[in-house]
Scaffold this active site. Sequence first.
Site, PDB file in Angstrom:
ATOM      1  N   LYS A 133       3.946 -10.084  -5.975  1.00  0.00           N
ATOM      2  CA  LYS A 133       4.196  -9.592  -4.615  1.00  0.00           C
ATOM      3  C   LYS A 133       5.476 -10.199  -4.058  1.00  0.00           C
ATOM      4  O   LYS A 133       6.194  -9.571  -3.283  1.00  0.00           O
ATOM      5  CB  LYS A 133       3.010  -9.906  -3.695  1.00  0.00           C
ATOM      6  CG  LYS A 133       1.809  -9.039  -4.008  1.00  0.00           C
ATOM      7  CD  LYS A 133       0.846  -8.931  -2.856  1.00  0.00           C
ATOM      8  CE  LYS A 133      -0.256  -7.945  -3.193  1.00  0.00           C
ATOM      9  NZ  LYS A 133      -1.337  -7.893  -2.241  1.00  0.00           N
TER      10      LYS A 133
ATOM     11  N   LYS B 295      -1.940  -2.066 -12.898  1.00  0.00           N
ATOM     12  CA  LYS B 295      -3.268  -1.720 -12.371  1.00  0.00           C
ATOM     13  C   LYS B 295      -3.165  -0.676 -11.250  1.00  0.00           C
ATOM     14  O   LYS B 295      -2.142  -0.611 -10.563  1.00  0.00           O
ATOM     15  CB  LYS B 295      -4.007  -2.984 -11.900  1.00  0.00           C
ATOM     16  CG  LYS B 295      -3.614  -3.456 -10.553  1.00  0.00           C
ATOM     17  CD  LYS B 295      -4.583  -4.453  -9.943  1.00  0.00           C
ATOM     18  CE  LYS B 295      -4.059  -4.741  -8.551  1.00  0.00           C
ATOM     19  NZ  LYS B 295      -4.691  -5.659  -7.737  1.00  0.00           N
TER      20      LYS B 295
ATOM     21  N   LYS C  98      -4.184   0.394  -4.286  1.00  0.00           N
ATOM     22  CA  LYS C  98      -4.314   1.264  -3.107  1.00  0.00           C
ATOM     23  C   LYS C  98      -3.051   1.293  -2.268  1.00  0.00           C
ATOM     24  O   LYS C  98      -2.881   2.165  -1.436  1.00  0.00           O
ATOM     25  CB  LYS C  98      -5.537   0.879  -2.271  1.00  0.00           C
ATOM     26  CG  LYS C  98      -5.557  -0.551  -1.750  1.00  0.00           C
ATOM     27  CD  LYS C  98      -6.733  -0.742  -0.797  1.00  0.00           C
ATOM     28  CE  LYS C  98      -7.700  -1.837  -1.192  1.00  0.00           C
ATOM     29  NZ  LYS C  98      -7.150  -3.181  -1.237  1.00  0.00           N
TER      30      LYS C  98
HETATM   31  P1  TYM Z   1      -8.447  -5.837  -3.161  1.00  0.00           P
HETATM   32  O1  TYM Z   1      -8.593  -5.329  -1.780  1.00  0.00           O
HETATM   33  O2  TYM Z   1      -7.116  -5.759  -3.822  1.00  0.00           O
HETATM   34  O3  TYM Z   1      -9.486  -5.124  -4.120  1.00  0.00           O
HETATM   35  C1  TYM Z   1     -10.849  -5.061  -3.784  1.00  0.00           C
HETATM   36  C2  TYM Z   1     -11.700  -5.168  -5.018  1.00  0.00           C
HETATM   37  O4  TYM Z   1     -11.382  -4.124  -5.945  1.00  0.00           O
HETATM   38  C3  TYM Z   1     -11.041  -4.681  -7.220  1.00  0.00           C
HETATM   39  N1  TYM Z   1      -9.956  -3.874  -7.781  1.00  0.00           N
HETATM   40  C4  TYM Z   1     -10.003  -3.274  -8.965  1.00  0.00           C
HETATM   41  N2  TYM Z   1     -10.965  -3.217  -9.906  1.00  0.00           N
HETATM   42  C5  TYM Z   1     -10.697  -2.497 -11.020  1.00  0.00           C
HETATM   43  N3  TYM Z   1      -9.523  -1.830 -11.214  1.00  0.00           N
HETATM   44  C6  TYM Z   1      -8.545  -1.861 -10.295  1.00  0.00           C
HETATM   45  N4  TYM Z   1      -7.410  -1.201 -10.476  1.00  0.00           N
HETATM   46  C7  TYM Z   1      -8.771  -2.601  -9.100  1.00  0.00           C
HETATM   47  N5  TYM Z   1      -8.013  -2.832  -8.000  1.00  0.00           N
HETATM   48  C8  TYM Z   1      -8.764  -3.623  -7.204  1.00  0.00           C
HETATM   49  C9  TYM Z   1     -10.572  -6.087  -6.915  1.00  0.00           C
HETATM   50  O5  TYM Z   1     -10.701  -6.932  -8.043  1.00  0.00           O
HETATM   51  C10 TYM Z   1     -11.482  -6.490  -5.788  1.00  0.00           C
HETATM   52  O6  TYM Z   1     -12.709  -6.956  -6.285  1.00  0.00           O
HETATM   53  N6  TYM Z   1      -8.226 -10.769  -2.674  1.00  0.00           N
HETATM   54  C11 TYM Z   1      -9.122  -9.661  -2.727  1.00  0.00           C
HETATM   55  C12 TYM Z   1      -9.972  -9.501  -1.479  1.00  0.00           C
HETATM   56  C13 TYM Z   1     -10.736 -10.725  -1.081  1.00  0.00           C
HETATM   57  C14 TYM Z   1     -11.899 -11.197  -1.708  1.00  0.00           C
HETATM   58  C15 TYM Z   1     -12.266 -12.363  -0.944  1.00  0.00           C
HETATM   59  C16 TYM Z   1     -12.642 -10.785  -2.804  1.00  0.00           C
HETATM   60  C17 TYM Z   1     -10.451 -11.543  -0.036  1.00  0.00           C
HETATM   61  N7  TYM Z   1     -11.372 -12.527   0.069  1.00  0.00           N
HETATM   62  C18 TYM Z   1     -13.385 -13.106  -1.309  1.00  0.00           C
HETATM   63  C19 TYM Z   1     -13.778 -11.548  -3.140  1.00  0.00           C
HETATM   64  C20 TYM Z   1     -14.124 -12.686  -2.400  1.00  0.00           C
HETATM   65  C21 TYM Z   1      -8.312  -8.384  -2.891  1.00  0.00           C
HETATM   66  O7  TYM Z   1      -7.172  -8.336  -2.621  1.00  0.00           O
HETATM   67  O8  TYM Z   1      -9.020  -7.331  -3.240  1.00  0.00           O
END
Ligand code: TYM
Length: 334
Positions: free
Chosen positions: A114, A196, A199
Amino acid sequence: MDDKKTIFSGIQPSGCVTIGNYLGALRSWKQLQDEYNCYFCVVDLHAITVRQTPAELRKRCIDLYAQYIACGLDPEKNVMFFQSHVPAHSELSWLLTCNSYMGEMSRMTQFKEKSKKAGANVGLGLLCYPVLMAADILLYNTDLVPVGADQKQHLELARDLAIRFNNSYSETFTVPEPYIPKNGARIMSLAEPTSKMSKSAENQNAFVSILDEPDVVMKKFARAVTDSDNKIIHDVQNKPGVTNLIEIYSACTGASIQDIENQFLGKGYGDFKKAVGEAVVETIRPIQDNFKHIVQDKAYIEKCFTEGAMKASYTANKTLAKVQRKMGLASRKL
Ligand code: TYM
């Protein structure tokens, strides 16, 4: 108190929920909600580590909460809330920041990626992002964190911070374990299958939103980048596009990779892409039907997230007070 173990997880309201988010995370949450005490959070404070348009972000937060419900998460059974409504998240994040090192933060893959995009002015929020994530998890004595494979490194950091704190100030935090699904843990971009699916991608054809209309889904899969040899074979190195489509199909239908290769033996990419598109449409159809109803009921959503924040605050404040005391801050009397 029952003897169920605790789950915490969250999604950033930084774009529309993709099939990656659903297959990698949300779907496991739904499957685990009966067995665990669950905290499902809309991590809005994480979304503002990059600049957002305020009116859009506000709408996305509510829509994401409604999508949690539409995906089958029950706000009565689980604690579902906005991260910014429970100030203990920001407060614990600071206390953990004071126990974190520059080196470990700047080594995080997501930060490196990032910050490359951000250029000269890399926001400090991007560097501290994993500490806030650790705070989210550690506030609730979380045992298990269901996430996609991309969050594994952040989870390891949360574990390191918990262990370090316990060693320095006596046993305080539960050390959490990741829960990464066997199928769908890493869905790749349809336009660039070596990255990957994200969104926040600018190219709308790179991802499929769980709210995309069926004809849009079909078009996106028809345009998905593959290769020229027209063979439906799972080969990450040489055929990342086809491999990704096979994995999506497997995650949606439950069929094994081997069965899929056999099923499409001798068929071309056109047929296969159509089948993958249809499997995705069927997977997301019930979510879309639910979402249309739920999102209109603003009063219900508001009631759910307010009650969620109240329940979350109760546990979070207890942990926060314990940490403040252990670090030597005077007890709060208000
Ligand atoms: P975020 O918002 O990027 O994604 C949310 C969840 O979706 C999963 N994910 C994916 N899984 C499979 N293939 C993909 N292409 C893909 N893109 C996203 C992510 O692994 C995630 O589980 N940092 C985290 C949010 C967060 C969080 C937390 C998660 C903040 N605090 C505490 C767990 C516990 C994030 O950016 O997720």
